[in-house]
Enzyme design. Structure first.
Site, PDB file in Angstrom:
ATOM      1  N   SER A 165       0.862  -1.186   0.000  1.00 40.16           N
ATOM      2  CA  SER A 165       0.000   0.000   0.000  1.00 40.16           C
ATOM      3  C   SER A 165       0.894   1.230   0.000  1.00 40.16           C
ATOM      4  O   SER A 165       2.126   1.109   0.013  1.00 40.16           O
ATOM      5  CB  SER A 165      -0.885   0.005   1.245  1.00 40.16           C
ATOM      6  OG  SER A 165      -0.087   0.342   2.372  1.00 40.16           O
ATOM      7  N   LYS A 166       0.232   2.379   0.013  1.00 42.04           N
ATOM      8  CA  LYS A 166       0.954   3.656  -0.020  1.00 42.04           C
ATOM      9  C   LYS A 166       2.032   3.758   1.067  1.00 42.04           C
ATOM     10  O   LYS A 166       3.017   4.449   0.895  1.00 42.04           O
ATOM     11  CB  LYS A 166      -0.036   4.801   0.209  1.00 42.04           C
ATOM     12  CG  LYS A 166      -0.797   5.199  -1.017  1.00 42.04           C
ATOM     13  CD  LYS A 166      -1.388   6.582  -0.779  1.00 42.04           C
ATOM     14  CE  LYS A 166      -2.708   6.750  -1.413  1.00 42.04           C
ATOM     15  NZ  LYS A 166      -3.914   6.387  -0.895  1.00 42.04           N
ATOM     16  N   ARG A 167       1.794   3.051   2.182  1.00 40.45           N
ATOM     17  CA  ARG A 167       2.759   3.146   3.288  1.00 40.45           C
ATOM     18  C   ARG A 167       4.133   2.602   2.902  1.00 40.45           C
ATOM     19  O   ARG A 167       5.137   2.994   3.466  1.00 40.45           O
ATOM     20  CB  ARG A 167       2.256   2.352   4.505  1.00 40.45           C
ATOM     21  CG  ARG A 167       1.168   3.040   5.275  1.00 40.45           C
ATOM     22  CD  ARG A 167       0.729   2.217   6.462  1.00 40.45           C
ATOM     23  NE  ARG A 167       0.231   0.901   6.051  1.00 40.45           N
ATOM     24  CZ  ARG A 167       0.787  -0.250   6.391  1.00 40.45           C
ATOM     25  NH1 ARG A 167       1.861  -0.287   7.138  1.00 40.45           N
ATOM     26  NH2 ARG A 167       0.260  -1.387   5.989  1.00 40.45           N
ATOM     27  N   HIS A 168       4.139   1.667   1.966  1.00 37.02           N
ATOM     28  CA  HIS A 168       5.426   1.089   1.577  1.00 37.02           C
ATOM     29  C   HIS A 168       6.145   2.011   0.596  1.00 37.02           C
ATOM     30  O   HIS A 168       5.506   2.625  -0.243  1.00 37.02           O
ATOM     31  CB  HIS A 168       5.203  -0.289   0.944  1.00 37.02           C
ATOM     32  CG  HIS A 168       4.617  -1.285   1.892  1.00 37.02           C
ATOM     33  ND1 HIS A 168       3.277  -1.588   1.919  1.00 37.02           N
ATOM     34  CD2 HIS A 168       5.194  -2.031   2.853  1.00 37.02           C
ATOM     35  CE1 HIS A 168       3.058  -2.489   2.866  1.00 37.02           C
ATOM     36  NE2 HIS A 168       4.192  -2.771   3.454  1.00 37.02           N
TER      37      HIS A 168
END
Ligand code: GLU
Length: 321
Positions: free
Chosen positions: A255-258
């Site tokens: 996801s965007k967090r990665h």
């Protein structure tokens, strides 16, 4: 007379940049269709107006093209099932919704997100949608309609009758749904006045004559609900193949967090499309080595049935590439 060409699709949501997980799913959906000389359709799922961006939709298509994929119909090319973006197709979802409502398959739900989060819910198997406890199903029809008239904030839920889930033969997972409980009553029209994904995807896949839906395992839990909608709307369901998700090194779904996992980031870091496709092909068990390869090179003999299901997904670490 030649047999009709098989039709498949990829349906990106332009709410963020495409990452390796999206690329992996798109690649498999494309390979499965191209290996049989079928028609590949691109459809932009932009119903969520708050999170969708036109420029991201364009970038998604460019990223997929960079990866080496192509399509025969889509928002940029047009085609016999135009338009190919959901926002422009919303009239179809409203018609399907009105039909289901007219046939008493739906009821209004006045629960807030918090009501639902706080409601006791039966234990559920992994891979099942969170089950709505059915609170608003119990409201007497007259009272429910009076509240709708009064404009009390409400969504519309599909009334799921029966206790057992529809079962289906998944192209990757094999038999699925057997012995599982039916999904809870699910939302087909959201409280913010937008048709829900479950309804839109069924209406579109049927209208676009899609025979094969290849998508990520995260949507496996939605398929029984969608099969109930196909049935209620008198539509033929496609075949489904749910493919493994890609996970970060922390074990969570990409996801965007990665960091460093979007196709743009990979491109900017100097990776070519063949390098990315080669890594994906190895990860998915399509090739023994991770050396560079074009998407087109993977087409001959590709068979979705040779993609091994992965219980949680495959861990990917582009930082180590
Ligand atoms: N738009 C969905 C997504 O990007 C895919 C829906 C589907 O393939 O059914 O996750």
């Amino acid at each position: 007379m030649s047999a009709a060409r098989v039709r498949g699709r990829y349906a990106p949501s332009p709410t963020g940049e495409l990452h390796l997980g999206n690329a992996s799913t798109a690649l498999l959906a494309w390979l499965s269709i191209r290996a049989r000389g079928g028609t590949f359709v691109m459809r932009v799922e932009d119903l969520d107006r708050q999170r969708s961006r036109d420029e991201l939709a364009e970038q998604c298509l460019q990223d997929l093209e960079w990866l080496g994929l192509d399509w025969d119909e889509g928002p940029d090319l047009g085609g016999p099932c135009a338009p190919y973006s959901q926002w422009e197709r919303r009239g179809d979802y409203v018609r399907a919704f009105e039909r289901l409502k007219g046939e008493s398959r739906l009821y209004p739900c006045f629960c807030s997100r918090r009501d639902i989060a706080n409601a006791p819910s039966a234990p559920q198997d992994p891979g099942e949608m969170r089950r709505y406890p059915g609170t608003c199903r119990a409201i007497a029809h007259e009272e429910a309609m009076a509240r709708v008239e009064r404009n009390d904030r409400h969504a519309w839920r599909f009334r799921v009758d029966g206790e057992v889930s529809p079962a289906f033969d998944d192209l990757v997972r094999r038999r699925w749904g057997q012995g599982r409980s039916a999904p809870g009553d699910f939302v087909v029209y959201r409280a913010d006045g937008v048709p829900a994904y479950q309804l839109a995807v069924v209406v579109d896949d049927a209208a676009m004559a899609i025979d094969e839906v290849v998508r990520g395992d995260d949507l496996l839990s939605s398929t029984p609900a969608q099969l109930l909608l196909y049935d209620a709307l008198g539509l033929d369901a496609p075949l489904f193949g749910h493919v493994p998700l890609l996970l970060g090194t922390d074990g969570a779904r990409l996801s965007k967090r990665h960091r460093g996992i979007t196709l743009r980031e990979l491109r900017e870091a100097g990776h070519g499309p063949e390098a990315v496709v080669g890594r994906l092909a190895k990860l998915l068990g399509l090739r023994p080595d991770a050396g560079p390869v074009t998407a087109r090179d993977l087409v001959p003999g590709f068979d979705l049935a040779s993609v091994a299901p992965a219980e949680r997904g495959h861990v990917v670490d582009p930082a180590a590439w």
